[in-house]
Design a protein around this motif. Structure first.
Motif, PDB file in Angstrom:
ATOM      1  N   LYS A  48      17.340 -12.404  21.300  1.00 30.93           N
ATOM      2  CA  LYS A  48      18.450 -12.759  20.403  1.00 30.93           C
ATOM      3  C   LYS A  48      17.959 -12.654  18.958  1.00 30.93           C
ATOM      4  O   LYS A  48      16.764 -12.794  18.682  1.00 30.93           O
ATOM      5  CB  LYS A  48      18.922 -14.186  20.679  1.00 30.93           C
ATOM      6  N   PRO A  49      18.865 -12.413  18.003  1.00 31.83           N
ATOM      7  CA  PRO A  49      18.439 -12.267  16.597  1.00 31.83           C
ATOM      8  C   PRO A  49      17.638 -13.458  16.078  1.00 31.83           C
ATOM      9  O   PRO A  49      16.638 -13.274  15.377  1.00 31.83           O
ATOM     10  CB  PRO A  49      19.762 -12.115  15.842  1.00 31.83           C
ATOM     11  N   GLU A  50      18.054 -14.670  16.431  1.00 30.72           N
ATOM     12  CA  GLU A  50      17.312 -15.843  15.957  1.00 30.72           C
ATOM     13  C   GLU A  50      15.927 -15.941  16.602  1.00 30.72           C
ATOM     14  O   GLU A  50      14.982 -16.426  15.995  1.00 30.72           O
ATOM     15  CB  GLU A  50      18.103 -17.140  16.165  1.00 30.72           C
ATOM     16  N   GLN A  51      15.791 -15.439  17.828  1.00 31.54           N
ATOM     17  CA  GLN A  51      14.487 -15.389  18.481  1.00 31.54           C
ATOM     18  C   GLN A  51      13.612 -14.322  17.821  1.00 31.54           C
ATOM     19  O   GLN A  51      12.428 -14.549  17.566  1.00 31.54           O
ATOM     20  CB  GLN A  51      14.617 -15.050  19.964  1.00 31.54           C
ATOM     21  N   GLU A  53      13.559 -13.140  14.851  1.00 35.63           N
ATOM     22  CA  GLU A  53      13.077 -13.536  13.526  1.00 35.63           C
ATOM     23  C   GLU A  53      11.781 -14.340  13.625  1.00 35.63           C
ATOM     24  O   GLU A  53      10.881 -14.193  12.803  1.00 35.63           O
ATOM     25  CB  GLU A  53      14.159 -14.369  12.839  1.00 35.63           C
ATOM     26  N   LYS A  54      11.678 -15.165  14.644  1.00 34.08           N
ATOM     27  CA  LYS A  54      10.487 -15.999  14.824  1.00 34.08           C
ATOM     28  C   LYS A  54       9.431 -15.317  15.691  1.00 34.08           C
ATOM     29  O   LYS A  54       8.233 -15.537  15.519  1.00 34.08           O
ATOM     30  CB  LYS A  54      10.881 -17.332  15.460  1.00 34.08           C
TER      31      LYS A  54
END
Length: 148
Positions: A48-51, A53-54
């Motif tokens: 996922k995009p939020e994953q 990023e990290k």
């Protein structure tokens, strides 16, 4: 619906990247290779995009350390025909130390990544990286229609 759109965008990125590789036979473009690797892994583990990023800073740090250690291991095997028995023993000892360092680095990576990814995604990562390398190799040998 959003998941389908995200998947389609990622697939288009992969296809465009693969196509651009085919346009330059015999050359490897590191930026395009990295983009293809990111797209391949992102799609396969359903990142996922939020994953993402990290995850990518953690993965890149781990991968850089891993590659450096692998180069050290490869260096130990060079010119092994012309060394003494004692030097060979030292190299074997050093190889085991480096292999332990690889294991330690992987454990640290898994610990860090587990704050971002699911256990299943982490487990899938090793095979996915191997699949990507295999596809690159096949493509280089002519199985994929051109070089990188």
């Amino acid at each position: 619906m959003k998941k389908i759109q995200s998947l389609l965008i990622t697939l288009v990125l992969v296809l465009v990247t693969w196509e651009s590789f085919a346009q330059r036979p015999g050359q490897i473009d590191p930026e395009k290779l990295q983009a293809a690797r990111i797209a391949f892994i992102t799609t396969r583990i359903d990142l996922k995009p939020e994953q993402a990023e990290k995850f990518w800073p953690i993965f890149n740090e781990y991968n850089d350390k891993r590659e450096a250690t692998m180069r050290q291991i490869a260096e130990l095997n060079r010119n092994s025909e012309s060394i003494s028995e004692e030097q060979a023993k030292e190299r074997i000892k050093k190889r085991f130390e480096l292999q332990q360092a690889l294991l330690n680095e992987e454990q640290q990576f898994v610990q860090k990544a587990s704050g971002v990814l699911t256990a299943k995604q982490i487990l899938m990562l090793n095979n996915i990286a191997r699949d990507f390398t295999r596809q690159l190799y096949q493509r280089q040998r002519g199985g994929g229609g051109g070089g990188f």
